[in-house]
Design a protein around this motif. Structure first.
Motif, mmCIF file in Angstrom:
data_model
loop_
_atom_site.group_PDB
_atom_site.id
_atom_site.type_symbol
_atom_site.label_atom_id
_atom_site.label_comp_id
_atom_site.label_asym_id
_atom_site.label_seq_id
_atom_site.Cartn_x
_atom_site.Cartn_y
_atom_site.Cartn_z
ATOM 1 N N LEU A 119 0.719 -1.252 -0.073
ATOM 2 C CA LEU A 119 -0.101 -0.106 0.136
ATOM 3 C C LEU A 119 0.843 1.242 -0.224
ATOM 4 O O LEU A 119 0.499 2.162 -0.331
ATOM 5 C CB LEU A 119 -0.992 0.117 1.192
ATOM 6 N N ASP A 120 2.165 0.945 0.573
ATOM 7 C CA ASP A 120 2.955 2.207 0.504
ATOM 8 C C ASP A 120 3.876 2.436 -0.657
ATOM 9 O O ASP A 120 4.608 3.483 -0.856
ATOM 10 C CB ASP A 120 3.900 2.195 1.632
ATOM 11 N N ASP A 209 -6.987 2.616 -3.754
ATOM 12 C CA ASP A 209 -6.992 3.833 -3.255
ATOM 13 C C ASP A 209 -7.580 4.049 -1.913
ATOM 14 O O ASP A 209 -6.959 4.432 -0.904
ATOM 15 C CB ASP A 209 -7.998 4.951 -4.162
ATOM 16 N N CYS A 211 -7.990 1.361 0.245
ATOM 17 C CA CYS A 211 -7.131 0.692 1.173
ATOM 18 C C CYS A 211 -5.906 1.552 1.701
ATOM 19 O O CYS A 211 -5.633 1.338 2.700
ATOM 20 C CB CYS A 211 -6.810 -0.865 0.617
ATOM 21 N N ARG A 212 -5.482 2.239 0.646
ATOM 22 C CA ARG A 212 -4.224 2.902 1.155
ATOM 23 C C ARG A 212 -4.576 3.955 2.251
ATOM 24 O O ARG A 212 -4.384 4.336 3.262
ATOM 25 C CB ARG A 212 -3.789 3.895 -0.082
ATOM 26 N N ARG A 213 -5.984 4.810 2.116
ATOM 27 C CA ARG A 213 -6.388 5.613 2.798
ATOM 28 C C ARG A 213 -6.915 5.185 4.160
ATOM 29 O O ARG A 213 -6.800 5.835 5.249
ATOM 30 C CB ARG A 213 -7.732 6.499 2.166
ATOM 31 N N ARG A 215 -5.930 2.217 5.338
ATOM 32 C CA ARG A 215 -5.019 1.154 5.728
ATOM 33 C C ARG A 215 -5.635 -0.408 5.967
ATOM 34 O O ARG A 215 -5.283 -0.888 7.074
ATOM 35 C CB ARG A 215 -4.464 1.633 7.057
#
Length: 256
Positions: A119-120, A209, A211-213, A215
Motif C-alpha cells: 500500500l505504500d 485507493d 485501502c491506502r487511505r 490502511r
C-alpha cells in the motif's frame, strides 16, 4: 465530534448483537453523530469481534460501485468491507435463511489476489497482483430496521456483508461488458458487468485507493468482490443462480 473508544466499542457491539441475535436495530445516526472516520472505526471494531470468535479475514468487498447508487447516496467514493471465512458458502451449497434478518442477493464479479499489495508503493499495480476472476454472488443483510440507514451506517455495518459464493475461477481476462443474468426463485434480473464502475477492473483501482487511505491490507489469496452488476433481489427459499456470459455460473440455495 469524534466518538471516543468506548462509544465505538458500544456501537460495534450493538451491530454485532443484531447480526448474531438475528434482529434488526435502529440507525446509528438516530442518536449518534457518526462521521466516515468513525464509521470505519466501528467497522474495524465489529470485525475484531468476529476475529475474536475465531474467524479469519479472507478478503474485501466493495460497495457503491454503481454511479447511480453513488448519486442516490450522495457520495463520490466506493466503500470497503471485510470478508471472513465464516461468510464463505460453497458453490451449490445451502444457506440457512433463519440465520439472516432480511437477506438480499446480488450478482458480482470476484477477483483473486495472488501476491501481497504494498500500500505504500505509489507504483503498486493491483491488477498485476490479480491472477483469476470468477462469477460470484453476495448475500447482503443490512442490520438496520426497515432498511433505513445513512451512508456512514452502511460502512459501520461492514457494508451489510453476510455471505458470498464464488463460482469456478478462470484466468484473468477482460470482463468489461458481459451480460449478467441472475434468477432467484421466480425473479430474474439482467444487467451487465459494465454497471460495476463501467468496467470491474476500475473497481480494483478504486479499492487500492481506499485501502491506502483506510490502511486495509490486501494480501496473497484474498478475494475481492468488485461490486454488484444489478440491483439486489430478496433471497428466498429455493435456488439462486448467476450466469455471466463467457465467464461461467454460480449457484446457491436458500433454506427456510
Amino acid at each position: 465530534m469524534t466518538l471516543n473508544s468506548n462509544e465505538i466499542a458500544a456501537l460495534a457491539a450493538r451491530l454485532d448483537d443484531a447480526q448474531t441475535g438475528v434482529h434488526d436495530t435502529l440507525s446509528l445516526a438516530d442518536d449518534n453523530a457518526v462521521d466516515i472516520d468513525d464509521a470505519y472505526r466501528i467497522q474495524e471494531a465489529l470485525v475484531a469481534r468476529r476475529l475474536g470468535r475465531g474467524e479469519r479475514i479472507v478478503g474485501v468487498k466493495l460497495g457503491f460501485t454503481s454511479k447511480a447508487k453513488m448519486a442516490q447516496m450522495g457520495v463520490s467514493d466506493v466503500i470497503v468491507g471485510r470478508l471472513t471465512d465464516a461468510m464463505q458458502v460453497e458453490d451449490g451449497a445451502d444457506v440457512d435463511l433463519h440465520r439472516l434478518i432480511h437477506p438480499k442477493i446480488e450478482p458480482e464479479v470476484a477477483y483473486r489476489i495472488a501476491c501481497d499489495v504494498d500500500l505504500d508503493d505509489p507504483d503498486a499495480d493491483i491488477v498485476a497482483c490479480v491472477d483469476a476472476v470468477a462469477p460470484a454472488m453476495e448475500i447482503i443483510d443490512s442490520r438496520y430496521r426497515d432498511f433505513r440507514f445513512t451512508y456512514t451506517d452502511v460502512v459501520a455495518d461492514n457494508t451489510s456483508a453476510a455471505a458470498y459464493v464464488i463460482g469456478p475461477w478462470a484466468g484473468l481476462r477482460d470482463v468489461a461488458d458481459l451480460e449478467v443474468r441472475m434468477t432467484v426463485g421466480e425473479t430474474t434480473v439482467t444487467g451487465s458487468t459494465a454497471a460495476i464502475f463501467d468496467d470491474p477492473v476500475n473497481a480494483l483501482h478504486a479499492l487500492l485507493d481506499m485501502c491506502r487511505r483506510r490502511r486495509i491490507p490486501l494480501g496473497a489469496g484474498d478475494v475481492v468482490l468488485a461490486g454488484a452488476a444489478t440491483a439486489a433481489a430478496p433471497l428466498t427459499a429455493g435456488a439462486a443462480r448467476c450466469e455471466i456470459a463467457g465467464l461461467g455460473a454460480v449457484t446457491v440455495k436458500g433454506i427456510a
